[in-house]
Enzyme design. Structure first.
Site, PDB file in Angstrom:
ATOM      1  N   ASP A  13      32.427  38.938  46.033  1.00 16.79           N
ATOM      2  CA  ASP A  13      31.074  38.791  44.043  1.00 16.79           C
ATOM      3  C   ASP A  13      28.915  38.941  44.989  1.00 16.79           C
ATOM      4  O   ASP A  13      28.863  38.573  44.465  1.00 16.79           O
ATOM      5  CB  ASP A  13      30.669  37.949  43.858  1.00 16.79           C
ATOM      6  CG  ASP A  13      32.034  37.396  42.696  1.00 16.79           C
ATOM      7  OD1 ASP A  13      32.146  39.061  41.340  1.00 16.79           O
ATOM      8  OD2 ASP A  13      33.099  36.632  42.467  1.00 16.79           O
ATOM      9  N   HIS A  43      33.001  45.755  41.115  1.00 15.58           N
ATOM     10  CA  HIS A  43      32.167  45.335  41.436  1.00 15.58           C
ATOM     11  C   HIS A  43      30.819  46.344  40.746  1.00 15.58           C
ATOM     12  O   HIS A  43      31.196  47.450  39.993  1.00 15.58           O
ATOM     13  CB  HIS A  43      31.947  46.772  42.592  1.00 15.58           C
ATOM     14  CG  HIS A  43      33.116  46.328  43.436  1.00 15.58           C
ATOM     15  ND1 HIS A  43      33.873  46.753  44.329  1.00 15.58           N
ATOM     16  CD2 HIS A  43      33.741  45.263  43.897  1.00 15.58           C
ATOM     17  CE1 HIS A  43      34.696  46.718  45.717  1.00 15.58           C
ATOM     18  NE2 HIS A  43      34.204  45.359  44.734  1.00 15.58           N
TER      19      HIS A  43
END
Length: 407
Positions: A13, A43
């Protein structure tokens, strides 16, 4: 020609998708190559015009028209891939499958893998390992246990063999887990046949052609601190998250190693997070509490853990730093743990007992000496000993810092 490998030096992340999108926007890229993970990747890329997509199996250069190659190290989920392609089409990507090639040797994730993954995690109760609930680890485990029979992408070209292997997955996982919440075999076979007709399946020589034709960006999934061998076991992924898989695929071709970190350290779900600080006010647009992953946790920049990630990788050429606009005035950098560690010892690959002892140590320690530098970019360069070449703030704005990548 120099290729680029993009790896997250945290728990995931950190903004790999944003970085890959920028790299593809700024120069000609032959292909984005995925080299680990599978449908559990998330993503996020937001274009200046507001279009947003969470990239999982498609590469994060897709909005720029850059093709994706799923290598043999990726776990391919045809059902999730179809849903992702549909969303890409809805936000303006014409015929996403035309931009995709898949190595025939990649493992196939099935609904039974996903259901078994969820069943096992539910049984752990409060001791959950942490999972996205998509069956990626279950698929890898099955492939290790039954290497000659595990379904692979190339099997969709041989319908009788595919049916036999899917039936074996169903029967084995049902025998070990009890009844599983999965569709009938015929329905799965039909979906996989549609997958066969939609995608381009290639052999191992295809990647060599891409590498010879132009610059490729290798996009990693998850983060080094979740690595299957070097993360805090058992709160890890069944995937090698360092540069290793990409370098195997490169087969000696030149590549720069680009590590990605946020200006603060986050973790999605269970496991040690030494610098976690629940008082930090750091809004998150694209991550939250999930039924399987659990809570999205925020903390000060963990220089100790990120140094460990650099060490585990055997060094990094350059850094991309994201979330430069994080505004909480209390946000700082942690240079040391309360147990006196400024560096976490790197163990031996495969020694999971040692990694579990490390997990227990990290669970019991806290941050020490958190400070607020005047210039976070310069300070991150100093504490990790790696130059920052790219910096970003808002999800859709341009890069706010750009220097030449290290040769």
């Amino acid at each position: 020609m120099t290729h680029t490998i993009v790896v997250d030096l945290g728990y995931g992340d950190a903004g790999k998708g944003r970085v890959v999108d920028l790299l593809c926007a700024e120069s000609d890229v032959e292909a984005v190559v995925r080299f680990n993970g599978g449908a559990q990747a998330a993503h996020n890329v937001v274009l200046p015009d507001g279009r947003h997509h969470t990239f999982a199996q498609f590469g994060s250069g897709t909005f720029r028209g850059v093709p994706t190659h799923l290598s043999r190290f990726v776990v391919v989920d045809p059902l999730a891939l179809a849903a992702e392609a549909a969303h890409l089409a809805s936000v303006g990507v014409r015929d996403p499958f035309r931009l995709l090639t898949i190595d025939a040797d990649a493992l196939l994730a099935t609904p039974w893998h996903r259901a078994a993954n969820r069943a096992r995690e539910r049984c752990r109760g409060a001791g959950r390992h942490g999972s996205c609930g998509l069956g990626v680890g279950e698929t890898v485990a099955y492939g290790l246990a039954h290497p000659a029979e595990a379904p692979r992408v190339g099997d969709v070209l041989d319908p009788p063999r595919l049916r036999s292997r899917l039936a074996a997955v169903r029967d084995r996982l049902t025998a070990s887990n009890g009844p599983l919440d999965a569709p009938p075999l015929d329905d799965v076979v039909a979906v996989f046949a549609a997958f066969r007709d939609a995608v381009t399946i290639v052999d191992s020589g295809h990647l060599g052609g891409l590498l010879a034709s132009g610059r490729c960006v290798f996009e990693g999934a998850q983060g080094v601190l979740l690595d299957e061998w070097f993360g805090w076991h058992p709160h890890t992924t069944w995937s090698t998250t360092t540069f290793a898989n990409a370098e195997t695929l490169l087969a000696g071709a030149r590549a720069e190693r680009l590590g990605v970190v946020r200006t603060y350290t986050t973790r999605h779900g269970a496991g040690p997070h030494v610098t976690e600080d629940r008082a930090l006010d750091l809004p998150e647009r694209h991550n939250g509490t999930g039924a399987w992953q659990g809570e999205f946790r925020r903390g000060h920049f963990d220089a100790v853990a990120h140094r460990y990630a650099v060490d585990v990788c055997g060094g990094v050429d350059a850094l991309a730093v994201t979330h430069l606009d994080a505004a909480d005035p209390a946000l700082g950098i942690c240079p040391e743990y309360a147990n006196g560690w400024t560096r976490i010892p790197v163990g031996t690959r495969g020694d999971l007992a040692a990694q579990e002892r490390l997990t227990n140590t990290l669970t019991g320690t806290t941050a020490r000496g958190v400070y607020r530098p005047a210039d976070r970019v310069t300070e991150i360069e100093a504490v990790l000993g790696v130059p920052v070449v790219l910096g970003t703030d808002s999800p859709s704005g341009p890069a706010v810092l750009r220097r030449a990548l290290v040769p």
